[in-house]
Design an enzyme around this catalytic site. Sequence first.
Site, mmCIF file in Angstrom:
data_model
loop_
_atom_site.group_PDB
_atom_site.id
_atom_site.type_symbol
_atom_site.label_atom_id
_atom_site.label_comp_id
_atom_site.label_asym_id
_atom_site.label_seq_id
_atom_site.Cartn_x
_atom_site.Cartn_y
_atom_site.Cartn_z
ATOM 1 N N HIS A 118 0.862 -1.170 0.000
ATOM 2 C CA HIS A 118 0.000 0.000 0.000
ATOM 3 C C HIS A 118 0.906 1.229 0.000
ATOM 4 C CE1 HIS A 118 -3.707 -2.165 1.914
ATOM 5 N NE2 HIS A 118 -3.141 -2.882 0.956
ATOM 6 N N GLU A 140 1.262 3.716 2.025
ATOM 7 C CA GLU A 140 1.916 3.996 3.303
ATOM 8 C C GLU A 140 3.077 3.036 3.550
ATOM 9 O OE1 GLU A 140 -2.579 4.837 3.921
ATOM 10 O OE2 GLU A 140 -1.348 3.389 2.823
ATOM 11 N N CYS A 179 -5.626 2.007 6.171
ATOM 12 C CA CYS A 179 -6.351 0.793 6.546
ATOM 13 C C CYS A 179 -5.749 0.261 7.847
ATOM 14 C CB CYS A 179 -6.258 -0.234 5.415
ATOM 15 S SG CYS A 179 -4.614 -0.991 5.245
#
Length: 155
Positions: A52, A54, A82
Amino acid sequence: MRAPDHERHMRRAIELTANAPELPFAAVIVHRGTGEVVAEGWNKTADHPLLHGEIDAINDLMGSAPALDRSDLILYTTAEPCPMCQGAILWSGIGAVAFGTSIRFLLDIGWRQIDLPASEIARRAPEWTCEIVAGVLASACDELFLNASRAAPGR
């Protein structure tokens, strides 16, 4: 220590979504005191399901500045982290997260998400301190996800 320029750094995260416009999750990690961008990342889940935006930015940080005091850092991300990403942010010791689009918005427009806010993950991790700043340039970030949805209906 100067106040962080949330909008400027979020605009950089938005720029990074050009690397994966179909999945416009991108992140910038900034030193709170200097305003210096120390790491960047974007969604690379086509290569690996855990990459992802991040996580990609945290990996970049650990490759370029592993000894940096991470409590002085702010991670800017186009969408609310998330649970996996917020957990990684906590484990890495990053002191703050600022996001644009919320998990709730993504769910409302049909994106597959785990309905657990980043603030709840942070609240349930009393050993860490991580400030959560919601809604930075939210309408611009929302538009990224709406455009991606139009380009690939049924997301």
